[in-house]
Design a protein around this motif. Structure first.
Motif, PDB file in Angstrom:
ATOM      1  N   ALA A 294       6.390 -24.473  -7.513  1.00 35.73           N
ATOM      2  CA  ALA A 294       7.048 -24.001  -6.291  1.00 35.73           C
ATOM      3  C   ALA A 294       8.133 -24.988  -5.842  1.00 35.73           C
ATOM      4  O   ALA A 294       9.207 -24.576  -5.407  1.00 35.73           O
ATOM      5  CB  ALA A 294       6.017 -23.809  -5.183  1.00 35.73           C
ATOM      6  N   GLN A 295       7.857 -26.281  -5.935  1.00 36.93           N
ATOM      7  CA  GLN A 295       8.862 -27.287  -5.591  1.00 36.93           C
ATOM      8  C   GLN A 295      10.048 -27.213  -6.542  1.00 36.93           C
ATOM      9  O   GLN A 295      11.201 -27.349  -6.119  1.00 36.93           O
ATOM     10  CB  GLN A 295       8.241 -28.682  -5.620  1.00 36.93           C
ATOM     11  CG  GLN A 295       7.268 -28.958  -4.496  1.00 36.93           C
ATOM     12  CD  GLN A 295       6.654 -30.347  -4.592  1.00 36.93           C
ATOM     13  OE1 GLN A 295       6.535 -30.911  -5.679  1.00 36.93           O
ATOM     14  NE2 GLN A 295       6.265 -30.903  -3.456  1.00 36.93           N
ATOM     15  N   LEU A 296       9.778 -26.998  -7.817  1.00 29.71           N
ATOM     16  CA  LEU A 296      10.863 -26.876  -8.801  1.00 29.71           C
ATOM     17  C   LEU A 296      11.730 -25.669  -8.492  1.00 29.71           C
ATOM     18  O   LEU A 296      12.971 -25.760  -8.516  1.00 29.71           O
ATOM     19  CB  LEU A 296      10.268 -26.757 -10.204  1.00 29.71           C
ATOM     20  CG  LEU A 296      11.261 -26.472 -11.331  1.00 29.71           C
ATOM     21  CD1 LEU A 296      12.284 -27.594 -11.451  1.00 29.71           C
ATOM     22  CD2 LEU A 296      10.534 -26.259 -12.653  1.00 29.71           C
ATOM     23  N   GLN A 297      11.108 -24.535  -8.160  1.00 27.69           N
ATOM     24  CA  GLN A 297      11.868 -23.329  -7.849  1.00 27.69           C
ATOM     25  C   GLN A 297      12.733 -23.533  -6.614  1.00 27.69           C
ATOM     26  O   GLN A 297      13.888 -23.089  -6.569  1.00 27.69           O
ATOM     27  CB  GLN A 297      10.907 -22.160  -7.634  1.00 27.69           C
ATOM     28  CG  GLN A 297      11.568 -20.798  -7.641  1.00 27.69           C
ATOM     29  CD  GLN A 297      11.882 -20.309  -9.044  1.00 27.69           C
ATOM     30  OE1 GLN A 297      11.825 -21.067 -10.007  1.00 27.69           O
ATOM     31  NE2 GLN A 297      12.200 -19.039  -9.171  1.00 27.69           N
ATOM     32  N   GLN A 298      12.197 -24.206  -5.606  1.00 28.47           N
ATOM     33  CA  GLN A 298      12.958 -24.453  -4.385  1.00 28.47           C
ATOM     34  C   GLN A 298      14.151 -25.355  -4.656  1.00 28.47           C
ATOM     35  O   GLN A 298      15.241 -25.148  -4.093  1.00 28.47           O
ATOM     36  CB  GLN A 298      12.043 -25.079  -3.322  1.00 28.47           C
ATOM     37  CG  GLN A 298      12.671 -25.198  -1.951  1.00 28.47           C
ATOM     38  CD  GLN A 298      13.072 -23.868  -1.370  1.00 28.47           C
ATOM     39  OE1 GLN A 298      12.364 -22.871  -1.545  1.00 28.47           O
ATOM     40  NE2 GLN A 298      14.196 -23.820  -0.680  1.00 28.47           N
ATOM     41  N   CYS A 299      13.996 -26.340  -5.516  1.00 28.85           N
ATOM     42  CA  CYS A 299      15.111 -27.229  -5.871  1.00 28.85           C
ATOM     43  C   CYS A 299      16.179 -26.471  -6.651  1.00 28.85           C
ATOM     44  O   CYS A 299      17.384 -26.679  -6.430  1.00 28.85           O
ATOM     45  CB  CYS A 299      14.607 -28.415  -6.688  1.00 28.85           C
ATOM     46  SG  CYS A 299      13.745 -29.674  -5.710  1.00 28.85           S
ATOM     47  N   MET A 300      15.769 -25.584  -7.560  1.00 26.01           N
ATOM     48  CA  MET A 300      16.724 -24.776  -8.305  1.00 26.01           C
ATOM     49  C   MET A 300      17.582 -23.939  -7.356  1.00 26.01           C
ATOM     50  O   MET A 300      18.801 -23.837  -7.502  1.00 26.01           O
ATOM     51  CB  MET A 300      15.992 -23.862  -9.286  1.00 26.01           C
ATOM     52  CG  MET A 300      15.297 -24.545 -10.442  1.00 26.01           C
ATOM     53  SD  MET A 300      16.428 -25.176 -11.700  1.00 26.01           S
ATOM     54  CE  MET A 300      16.263 -26.945 -11.449  1.00 26.01           C
ATOM     55  N   ILE A 301      16.932 -23.353  -6.355  1.00 19.58           N
ATOM     56  CA  ILE A 301      17.657 -22.541  -5.368  1.00 19.58           C
ATOM     57  C   ILE A 301      18.615 -23.400  -4.574  1.00 19.58           C
ATOM     58  O   ILE A 301      19.776 -23.029  -4.344  1.00 19.58           O
ATOM     59  CB  ILE A 301      16.656 -21.830  -4.444  1.00 19.58           C
ATOM     60  CG1 ILE A 301      15.818 -20.832  -5.238  1.00 19.58           C
ATOM     61  CG2 ILE A 301      17.377 -21.129  -3.292  1.00 19.58           C
ATOM     62  CD1 ILE A 301      14.686 -20.220  -4.455  1.00 19.58           C
ATOM     63  N   GLN A 302      18.157 -24.566  -4.151  1.00 20.45           N
ATOM     64  CA  GLN A 302      19.004 -25.454  -3.352  1.00 20.45           C
ATOM     65  C   GLN A 302      20.229 -25.911  -4.131  1.00 20.45           C
ATOM     66  O   GLN A 302      21.333 -26.021  -3.585  1.00 20.45           O
ATOM     67  CB  GLN A 302      18.183 -26.666  -2.902  1.00 20.45           C
ATOM     68  CG  GLN A 302      18.877 -27.561  -1.886  1.00 20.45           C
ATOM     69  CD  GLN A 302      17.974 -28.667  -1.382  1.00 20.45           C
ATOM     70  OE1 GLN A 302      16.761 -28.655  -1.618  1.00 20.45           O
ATOM     71  NE2 GLN A 302      18.562 -29.637  -0.715  1.00 20.45           N
ATOM     72  N   ILE A 303      20.075 -26.158  -5.419  1.00 14.20           N
ATOM     73  CA  ILE A 303      21.199 -26.587  -6.254  1.00 14.20           C
ATOM     74  C   ILE A 303      22.200 -25.454  -6.441  1.00 14.20           C
ATOM     75  O   ILE A 303      23.416 -25.642  -6.347  1.00 14.20           O
ATOM     76  CB  ILE A 303      20.688 -27.098  -7.617  1.00 14.20           C
ATOM     77  CG1 ILE A 303      19.834 -28.360  -7.431  1.00 14.20           C
ATOM     78  CG2 ILE A 303      21.855 -27.392  -8.560  1.00 14.20           C
ATOM     79  CD1 ILE A 303      19.100 -28.775  -8.683  1.00 14.20           C
ATOM     80  N   LEU A 304      21.694 -24.240  -6.687  1.00  7.45           N
ATOM     81  CA  LEU A 304      22.560 -23.112  -7.018  1.00  7.45           C
ATOM     82  C   LEU A 304      23.255 -22.515  -5.802  1.00  7.45           C
ATOM     83  O   LEU A 304      24.187 -21.720  -5.958  1.00  7.45           O
ATOM     84  CB  LEU A 304      21.739 -22.027  -7.714  1.00  7.45           C
ATOM     85  CG  LEU A 304      21.284 -22.364  -9.138  1.00  7.45           C
ATOM     86  CD1 LEU A 304      20.262 -21.357  -9.632  1.00  7.45           C
ATOM     87  CD2 LEU A 304      22.479 -22.427 -10.085  1.00  7.45           C
ATOM     88  N   GLU A 305      22.815 -22.862  -4.606  1.00  9.34           N
ATOM     89  CA  GLU A 305      23.443 -22.299  -3.405  1.00  9.34           C
ATOM     90  C   GLU A 305      24.841 -22.845  -3.171  1.00  9.34           C
ATOM     91  O   GLU A 305      25.596 -22.297  -2.373  1.00  9.34           O
ATOM     92  CB  GLU A 305      22.560 -22.560  -2.181  1.00  9.34           C
ATOM     93  CG  GLU A 305      21.354 -21.616  -2.104  1.00  9.34           C
ATOM     94  CD  GLU A 305      20.480 -21.892  -0.903  1.00  9.34           C
ATOM     95  OE1 GLU A 305      20.612 -23.004  -0.315  1.00  9.34           O
ATOM     96  OE2 GLU A 305      19.666 -21.024  -0.552  1.00  9.34           O
TER      97      GLU A 305
END
Length: 385
Positions: A294-305
């Motif tokens: 879940a932390q990895l997915q949240q970081c992926m979203i934060q980077i791609l935004e």
């Protein structure tokens, strides 16, 4: 629409001739009707425009790259007057990759009616996807006039990397063989008797061999020693989002960078290896400890935004200048560079591997060019090294 206007002008001209050549109320009434009809159509279409709204909705705000997802477009006519022409153009804009595609929809709308149309869409590139109404045009019954509907909404979703790590195990990242540092955990005790963590009162479950006899005799109560826990060296995945020489980064390069980082993170998480994910932003270098998917997915979203950085700021240099508590056991540096930077500080990590999305880079021992086509082979080589 121009040919309907041309036909109507011809009808007006015929009506004018008819009213001139033939006396009577009928010829005058016919010409008056032909003259007032466009005015009423113009007023009606602008009235109905204010009663129409377009709403967009996606089922999921996070979708996998290449996975088809439904998009719901709802057109609502709040007036009692029907429409036989409503043409809507939707734009799917990937703000990260800088690419866009269009979807078109045309249907009639009854009075006091709401119609929902479902589209299947997918994005071939990772990034922040904005779905908006480019135009919604309605026409009157005679197709003489048209106008744009202004009342509409937008929808946003993030296209995250797809799963690429199935079946991979990193041979050099076994937790039982992790190299320990000489820095100790300040929050948790351990079993390293070379360093003392704290002294506390004796409990029934404590080992009598750990009794601190000097403190116990002085306090007239039993105390035990708690030893320290050496901190395991972490693996670090560094994403350098800077554009090389301010050249635009393609969607395929962003995919290769994000898919590689995601796959390496998944491999390490499944092996329960300490992992840090770092990436550069306009302001600073973001460093996040990753312990769950879940932390990895949240970081992926934060980077791609956010889109790639146009400023030539090296994330590797920022990492080297940061206050590192311990050197990392392994550094995976994933960037869009054209060549490896000359500065490589050994205190940053015991081992370094530079994965560059520019395919013109020459393959070396610690430098690998990556793309979406070569990513499986690159992951195999990293895991078997």
């Amino acid at each position: 629409m121009w040919y309907t206007k041309l036909i109507y002008i011809v009808l007006l001209f015929i009506g004018l001739l008819f009213s001139i050549l033939y006396d009577g109320i009928f010829s005058m009434l016919l010409f008056l009707i032909l003259l007032l009809l466009p005015v009423t159509q113009f007023c009606l279409v602008h009235y109905i425009r204010r009663k129409i709204s377009v709403t967009l909705q996606v089922k999921q705000t996070e979708i996998g790259r290449g996975n088809a997802q439904p998009l719901y477009c709802t057109l609502q006519n709040k007036s009692r007057l029907p429409l036989n022409y409503c043409h809507t153009t939707l734009v799917l804009h990937n703000e990260t990759a800088g690419e866009a595609e269009q979807l078109e929809l045309q249907l009639p709308l009854q009075g006091k009616f709401s119609a929902t149309v479902s589209f299947q869409f997918s994005s071939q590139h990772c990034g922040n996807l904005q779905i908006r109404v480019k135009s919604c045009r309605i026409m009157d019954y005679l197709h003489l006039f048209s106008c744009l509907v202004r009342n509409h909404t937008t929808a946003n979703c993030v296209v995250v990397p797809a799963e690429q790590a199935d079946g991979f195990t990193m041979q050099t990242a076994n937790r039982t063989e992790q190299e320990e540092s000489v820095i100790y955990d300040p929050n948790r005790p351990g079993d390293d008797n070379t360093e003392l963590f704290s002294i506390r009162e004796f409990q029934n479950t404590d080992n009598p061999k750990r009794i601190h006899w000097k403190r116990s005799s002085r306090e007239e109560n039993l105390f035990v020693k708690e030893y320290s826990r050496p901190m395991e060296k972490q693996f670090c995945i560094l994403l350098d989002r800077s554009q090389p020489n301010k050249q635009p980064v393609t969607g395929s390069q962003i995919d290769a960078q994000m898919e590689c980082a995601h796959a390496l993170s998944c491999i390490l998480l499944r092996q329960q290896v300490p992992l840090v994910l770092a990436w550069n932003t306009k302001e600073t270098l973001q460093i996040q400890l990753i312990s769950t998917m879940a932390q990895l997915q949240q970081c992926m979203i934060q980077i791609l935004e956010e889109p790639p950085l146009s400023e030539p700021v090296s994330a590797l240099q920022q990492l080297q200048e940061s206050d590192l508590p311990i050197p990392y056991a392994m550094l995976f540096h994933i960037a869009h560079m054209e060549h490896l930077p000359e500065t490589a500080d050994s205190r940053c990590a015991s081992k370094q591997l530079h994965l560059l999305t520019n395919l013109q880079v020459q393959k070396q021992d610690t430098v690998l060019p990556i793309s979406m086509e070569t990513l499986p082979a690159v992951l195999t080589a990293i895991c078997n090294a």
